[in-house]
Design a protein around this motif. Structure first.
Motif: not given
Length: 438
Positions: A408, A412, A415, A417-418, A420-422
């Motif tokens: 991820l 980054n 993506l 909102s990296h 927040e998602k990770s």
């Protein structure tokens, strides 16, 4: 048909060019030209093809009949604009069009091509013989000269005069059988695997079904004329002349070499590597050298890319894109495609670079380039990559979570909102520091 009080767009003013004044000269016919059938041709509009284009110099408007319009995609149907004026036929019958739609129409004989935007009035009633009528307005926009007695439509283009012959099968169908439905170009024929050299039938060139029969014949002739650009065995490769490109390391002789740890591969990778290296040695492309200590082969990729950027600089961005050994020729018309291919062959020949016929595809509307699918409308995700993500198993250990989090991080910037998602993965790593707690 003739139009009555239709508010059409003003004819587009095209830039003056000398080639538009090229005279259309029809061939002599033994006994004189005496064809009496309608001039019905095969042509492309948008990314569709139909063999039932009726060229009618007596029609004021360009007509698309309902059975043809029903087969275009929904995104094209949404482009229809309203038309309130009626259309009057020869028997003075009055019809109201469903609307008006514009498509780029390409007229081509496989060697030359011409594309112009054409406004079509969409008629509610289907026609038993024709999908489209090309009227006087479009004929004028193309500077075309139709001859019903010759059964030919002549159209000047920047590269020569297109001579499109009438479809004999359509004229027969007009008298005896109803017409077939219009098909998208991609459904006319199957993908063709064409053998360029009969000695190597396993190495075939892929020709996509989007190419018309005339362009297909011209493409095959072009490939046969340029067979020296292709190579079928490693022994046939001559190599790029050193005057064009040569890889070397600019090393300061005062620096002491640093010994790095040897990198090892698995058994399968080692076997495959040994086989390919042996093929290169047998072909005389590389040779074995002896050193007192083990050395690594330096990466020559950047040198290769600089070679491609230098030699194809006049094409890159115009009709070609290149990354390492991947070449993508991009053309808007079939005629332009043939010229772009020939130009690329000339460049390849000038640097003694060869193509693998088994990896060559022509006439693709979409294809894979650098891991993504490239098509006429832009890019889309590679379905193979999406399927791999879907089948990815859930992490079952701290090591798995760390691996997933590293992937991820590498992605980054692609993506949104990296962070927040990770966050759940980072939180997991913080809370479970010991493997026994996972």
């Amino acid at each position: 048909m003739t139009s009555c009080n239709v508010q059409n767009k003003k004819r587009r003013q095209t830039e003056w060019a000398a080639w538009k004044e090229e005279q259309v000269i029809f061939p002599k016919v033994r006994g004189g030209a005496n064809k009496k059938a309608p001039l019905v041709i095969t042509a492309v509009f948008g990314h569709y093809r139909t063999p039932r284009f009726f060229v009618d110099a007596g029609a004021t408007s360009n007509i698309m009949y309902r059975q043809c319009f029903d087969l275009v995609e929904e995104k094209d149907k949404r482009r229809v604009t309203a038309v309130n004026a009626p259309i009057a036929g020869f028997n003075q019958s009055i019809e109201y069009p469903l609307g008006q739609i514009t498509f780029p129409v390409e007229l081509s004989d496989g060697l030359h091509s011409r594309t112009e935007d054409v406004d079509f009035l969409i008629m509610e009633a289907p026609h038993p013989q024709y999908d489209i009528i090309l009227g006087r307005e479009a004929i004028g926009d193309f500077n075309a000269t139709p001859s019903t007695t010759h059964g030919i439509l002549g159209v000047p283009t920047p590269t020569g005069v297109v001579m499109i012959h009438t479809n004999k099968e359509c004229n027969i169908a007009e008298r005896k059988t109803p017409p077939q439905k219009m098909l998208k170009a991609s459904k006319i024929i199957e993908v063709e695997k064409w053998t360029l050299d009969k000695k190597f039938p396993e190495q075939s060139i892929t020709i996509e079904p989007t190419i018309s029969e005339g362009a297909r014949a011209a493409l095959k002739s072009l490939l046969l004329k340029n067979m020296d650009v292709f190579v079928w065995t490693l022994a046939d490769m001559t190599g790029v002349p050193r005057i064009k490109a040569e890889h070397e390391l600019k090393v300061n002789p005062t620096f002491i070499p640093v010994v790095q740890k040897r990198r090892r591969m698995g058994p399968e990778q080692t076997k495959a590597c040994d086989e390919q290296v042996q093929q290169l040695i047998d072909a005389g492309i590389i040779r074995e050298i002896q050193y007192q200590t083990w050395v690594a082969n330096p990466n020559a990729g950047s040198t290769y890319q600089r070679l491609m950027d230098k030699e194809f600089k006049h094409q890159i961005g115009r009709n070609l894109e290149v990354y390492m050994d991947d070449l993508v020729i991009k053309s808007k018309t079939e005629g332009a495609m043939l010229k772009d291919i020939e130009e690329t062959f000339e460049t390849l020949r000038s640097i003694s670079m060869k193509l693998n016929p088994g990896k060559c595809s022509f006439g693709m509307e979409e294809g894979k380039f650098l891991g993504v699918i490239v098509k006429n409308g832009g890019f889309k995700a590679n379905p193979e990559k999406l399927e791999a993500v879907r089948k990815m198993p859930s992490p079952k250990s701290v090591k798995h979570v760390q691996t997933l989090n590293g992937r991820l991080v590498a992605l980054n910037r692609f993506l949104s909102s990296h962070a927040e998602k990770s966050f759940p993965f980072v939180s997991t790593l913080r809370n479970f520091l010991k493997k026994s707690q996972f």
